[in-house]
Design an enzyme around this catalytic site. Structure first.
Site, short mmCIF file in Angstrom:
data_model
loop_
_atom_site.label_atom_id
_atom_site.label_comp_id
_atom_site.label_asym_id
_atom_site.label_seq_id
_atom_site.Cartn_x
_atom_site.Cartn_y
_atom_site.Cartn_z
CB SER A 1 -45.42 51.31 -85.85
OG SER A 1 -44.92 50.99 -84.58
CE LYS B 1 -50.40 46.32 -60.53
NZ LYS B 1 -51.05 45.43 -61.51
#
Length: 334
Positions: A170, A222
């Site tokens: 990863s 947001k």
């Protein structure tokens, strides 16, 4: 069902008390260490050729025993003096760095300083760099920065090799891909080109106990998913879009440095062992970092660079609390 609800509430209370206790301990440590526990920086340079030579001498002395010991000691002294005389400042060098990654890539500050130090002395036309990497990945921004630090060496024309003994998955593979060459042990874990995110939500449990949560934002996205508030289908969809975009950027970055990778086949989040990764083009050679460095020491002067910055106790406790919170509230990670 009632038992599960009670247990969930108990677990939430326990975690809250634990975090409060850790925060109070951090405040107490800060007060106790004020003016005493300063940050200390330390850059060390160790010539690995000398280490290998000392190991050889010790083993030879052990094999020959006491009878040949004195003669060997005199011989070793002569060899050491001769080696020091023959040391050529113009001989090609290999700078060796080590990176052990956690979820926050906490070692990135050390890596940053080590690379800066190397760049003050490196001769790109003759010198090389080897980074021994061990990481299963973590937070996107942190590992993106770590990969960018390694890219500083590539951008300066320094030949860079990444050696993986155990794992570069990863975010760890995001770093490894920057190298000119990736060397991995046969059973090292490599790949996992994907992005993962999970976040707990206890909104329903809070409502059952008459706890209201108010979340106010300016900007439609947001907040997408939250721990305490009520999540919406629109928020979930936006969250998934952000994950897909992060995955796309991951693949674009890999393509820049390893254009031969078949990302349609490999960017599925799977991992492979070194033996499997070699024919897929994820690594370039199978060998351990020890074997690599010993071979290089016959041709190059090897210098291991390590930067350490001792943090005050209060800062170390704060980092531990932050890491614990991030593990509980797992954000998007590579």
């Amino acid at each position: 069902m009632e038992f599960i609800q009670d247990y969930g509430l108990f677990l939430a209370k326990t975690l809250t008390l634990l975090l409060v206790a850790l925060l109070l301990l951090g405040v107490f440590a800060a007060l106790m260490s004020r003016g005493r526990d300063r940050e200390r920086e330390d850059l060390t340079v160790k010539r690995l050729n000398d280490r290998y030579r000392d190991m050889e001498h010790t083993l030879r002395q052990g094999i020959l025993g006491r009878r040949g010991g004195r003669r060997l000691i005199r011989q070793f002294k002569r060899e050491n003096k001769q080696a020091d005389k023959e040391r050529d400042e113009n001989r090609a060098r290999v700078f060796v760095l080590r990176f052990h990654g956690d979820i926050r890539a906490s070692h990135v500050e050390n890596l940053r300083q080590e690379i800066t130090a190397v760049l003050t002395q490196v001769r790109p036309e003759t010198d090389r760099a080897v980074v021994c990497l061990d990481s299963g990945g973590g937070l996107v921004a942190s590992y993106g920065l770590a990969a960018a630090q390694l890219a500083r060496l590539r951008d300066k024309g320094v030949d860079l090799t990444i050696a993986v003994d155990r794992i570069a998955a990863s975010g760890g593979y995001l770093m490894a891909a920057v190298a000119n060459r990736i060397v991995a042990a046969p059973f090292a874990v490599v790949g996992s080109i994907g992005v993962v995110a999970q976040i707990p939500n206890i909104n329903r449990m809070l409502r059952r106990h008459d706890v209201d949560i108010e979340l106010h934002t300016a900007g439609e996205y947001k907040r997408t998913l939250t721990v305490l508030g009520e999540n919406t289908p629109e928020g979930r969809e936006k969250f998934r879009q952000e994950l897909e975009e992060t995955h796309r950027l991951f693949k674009v970055y890999l393509k820049r440095y390893r254009p031969a990778l078949d990302l349609d086949r490999l960017a599925t989040g799977e991992h492979w062992y070194g033996e499997q990764a070699l024919p897929l083009g994820l690594v370039d050679e199978l060998r351990t970092s020890d074997d690599l460095l010993m071979d290089l020491s016959r041709e190059f002067d090897l210098y291991e660079i390590r930067y350490r910055k001792r943090q005050p106790l209060s800062r170390r406790i704060t980092l531990a609390v932050e890491s614990a919170v991030e593990r509980l509230l797992w954000r998007d990670s590579v």
